[in-house]
Write a protein that holds these residues in place. Sequence first.
Motif, PDB file in Angstrom:
ATOM      1  N   GLY A 174       0.788  -1.000   0.049  1.00  8.90           N
ATOM      2  CA  GLY A 174       0.116  -0.119  -0.180  1.00  8.90           C
ATOM      3  C   GLY A 174       0.925   1.285  -0.014  1.00  8.90           C
ATOM      4  N   LEU A 175       1.962   1.177   0.743  1.00  8.66           N
ATOM      5  CA  LEU A 175       2.891   2.449   0.776  1.00  8.66           C
ATOM      6  C   LEU A 175       3.565   2.621  -0.555  1.00  8.66           C
ATOM      7  CD1 LEU A 175       4.526   1.912   4.534  1.00  8.66           C
ATOM      8  CD2 LEU A 175       2.534   3.670   3.766  1.00  8.66           C
ATOM      9  N   MET A 176       3.849   1.441  -1.088  1.00 13.16           N
ATOM     10  CA  MET A 176       4.605   1.605  -2.371  1.00 13.16           C
ATOM     11  C   MET A 176       3.469   1.882  -3.502  1.00 13.16           C
ATOM     12  SD  MET A 176       6.849  -1.926  -2.264  1.00 13.16           S
ATOM     13  CE  MET A 176       7.334  -1.564  -4.136  1.00 13.16           C
ATOM     14  N   GLY A 177       1.929   1.573  -3.164  1.00 15.66           N
ATOM     15  CA  GLY A 177       1.116   1.948  -4.203  1.00 15.66           C
ATOM     16  C   GLY A 177       0.877   3.609  -3.913  1.00 15.66           C
ATOM     17  N   LEU A 178       0.708   4.048  -2.714  1.00 13.61           N
ATOM     18  CA  LEU A 178       0.558   5.511  -2.658  1.00 13.61           C
ATOM     19  C   LEU A 178       1.594   6.176  -3.136  1.00 13.61           C
ATOM     20  CD1 LEU A 178      -0.868   5.527   0.745  1.00 13.61           C
ATOM     21  CD2 LEU A 178      -2.157   5.836  -1.186  1.00 13.61           C
ATOM     22  N   ALA A 179       3.116   5.749  -3.092  1.00 17.02           N
ATOM     23  CA  ALA A 179       4.156   6.740  -3.451  1.00 17.02           C
ATOM     24  C   ALA A 179       4.292   6.615  -5.142  1.00 17.02           C
ATOM     25  CB  ALA A 179       5.575   5.696  -2.994  1.00 17.02           C
ATOM     26  N   LEU A 180       3.617   5.309  -5.599  1.00 19.46           N
ATOM     27  CA  LEU A 180       3.647   5.250  -6.983  1.00 19.46           C
ATOM     28  C   LEU A 180       2.620   6.298  -7.791  1.00 19.46           C
ATOM     29  CD1 LEU A 180       4.840   3.944  -9.561  1.00 19.46           C
ATOM     30  CD2 LEU A 180       3.123   2.094  -9.270  1.00 19.46           C
TER      31      LEU A 180
END
Length: 463
Positions: A174-180
Motif C-alpha cells: 500500500g505504501l508503495m502504491g501510494l508513493a507510485l
Amino acid sequence: MRPIPGVSLQRKLLLWLLLPQLVLWLSGGFLAWRIALQNGEKGIDQTLTQSVRALARQIKPIGDGLLVDFPKAAQDILEQDPADRITYMVSSPPGRFLLGNAQLPPPPPIDVAVGEAFLYQARVDDKPVRVALLDVDYGTAQTRQRLRVQVAQSLTVRERIAQELLAQMLIPMGLMGLALSALVYAGVLRGLQPLKRLEAQIEQAGARPHGANNPLPPIELTSAPQEVHSLASTINRLLDAVARGQQKEKRFLNDAAHQLRTPLAGLIGQTELALHESHEPAVQARLHKVLSAAQRSAHLVHQLLQLARSESTVDLQTIDLAALAREVAREWAARALAQGMDLGYEGDEQLTVQGQPLLLREALNNLIDNALHYAGSGATVTVRVTTAPSHKAMLVVEDDGPGVPPEHLTDLFARFWRGSDKAGGCGLGLSIVKGIAQRHGGDTLAEPLVPHGLRVGLQIPLP
C-alpha cells in the motif's frame, strides 16, 4: 455551433495510469491472501502430520491389547488453547472409539493407506478444523488388528497466520502504491506543463491588440516534448497564414479605396455641375440618381479607408473621453436639427482614458451617424460617457427609435450587415467601431432600450 469541451487530458491520463494500478494492487492483495492461506495450511499440515505420528508411537501393543503411553500433561498441552485447540481420537478398529475426543468426524469414504498420513478438512462444533489421520496395524499374524489415530487442529490459526502475512505484505504494498500514485500524478502534471505554457502564450497573444500591421507573435517553447513542439509549429504556421491574409486584405482595402476616391469625387463634382446647368426635369431626375449613387459609393470608400485604419496599430495617449464626446456631439447638432431630431450629451464631466483621439472620434461619428440615419424624424439621440462596473469607460449612443430585434443584436457589428433596407448605409460603420474598440483592448456593446430604442457603443479599459 459552440464546441462541447471534452474530458480533461490530465484526467484521462490519471485514469488510465491509476486505475490499472488499483486493479493490480487489489489482485495482488487477493493473491497474497491466497498464498498466505496456503502457507498457513502447509504449516498446519506439517504440524498435524508430526503430531499424529508422535501420538501413534505412544500406542504400543501388549499381547492382544494396547498400551497408550500418553501422559496427562501432554494432553493438557494439546487442549490448553480453546481458540486453537488440538484434539485427538484413537479408535480400534477404525471408528470404534477408545480415547480422546469422540466428536472428531470420520474421513471421506476413500481407501486410506496403512502407515501413510492422510489429511482432510471437517467441522467440529460447527467450526472448521484440519484433521490428520494415520492407520497402523498391531497384533500377531493371527490376531492382527488396525488402529486409527486422528489429530485435529482448528483453522483459526491458519486464518491468523494468513492475516499476519497479509498485513505484512499489504502495508508495504500500500505504501508503495501510494508513493507510485504520487509519482504518477506529479509526472502527469509535469508532462502537461508544456501544454499549459502553450495555452498561456496563446491567451497572452490573443489578449494583445493585433491586426494587419501588428500580427500575433509566434509561439516560442524553449523546452517541451517533440509533440508539443510540433503542435506549436503548426499553430505558428497557421498564425503566419492568418497574418498574410490580413495584410493582403488591408492592402486590397487601401488600394481599392485610394483608387476609387479620386474618380468618385470627380463624378460627384461633374454631376453637381450638370444639375446646375440642366433644367429639363427628366435629365435632372436621372442626375439626382447618379449623384445619390456616387455619394453612397464615396461614403463606402470612406468607410473602407476608416476600416483599414482601425485595423492598424494605435499609439495610445491620455485623453478626456467626455470632452471628446461633447465636441463631436456639437459638430453633429446642426445635422440633427435639420433632420428634426434632438441630439444631446449626458454623462461624466471628465473621464480620462488611454486612447487614440482620431480613432475614437471616428467611432463616435459612426455611432451618431448610424443613430441619426435609422432612428427616424422626431427621435431623441443621446451621447453618453460613463464608467461601467467592470472598470471600463463606456462611450455609447442611445436613441428611442424603432431599435433592432433581439435576435439580430449580435449581427450589428458584422461587416456589411444592415438592420433595414433604408438607403444611405453600407453596413460598415459599426464594424469599424468594433475594430477601434479592439485596437484599444476593449469590446463593443449593443442592447435594446425600454419601451423601444437602442444603445450601441464601446467599452475601453480605464487606466
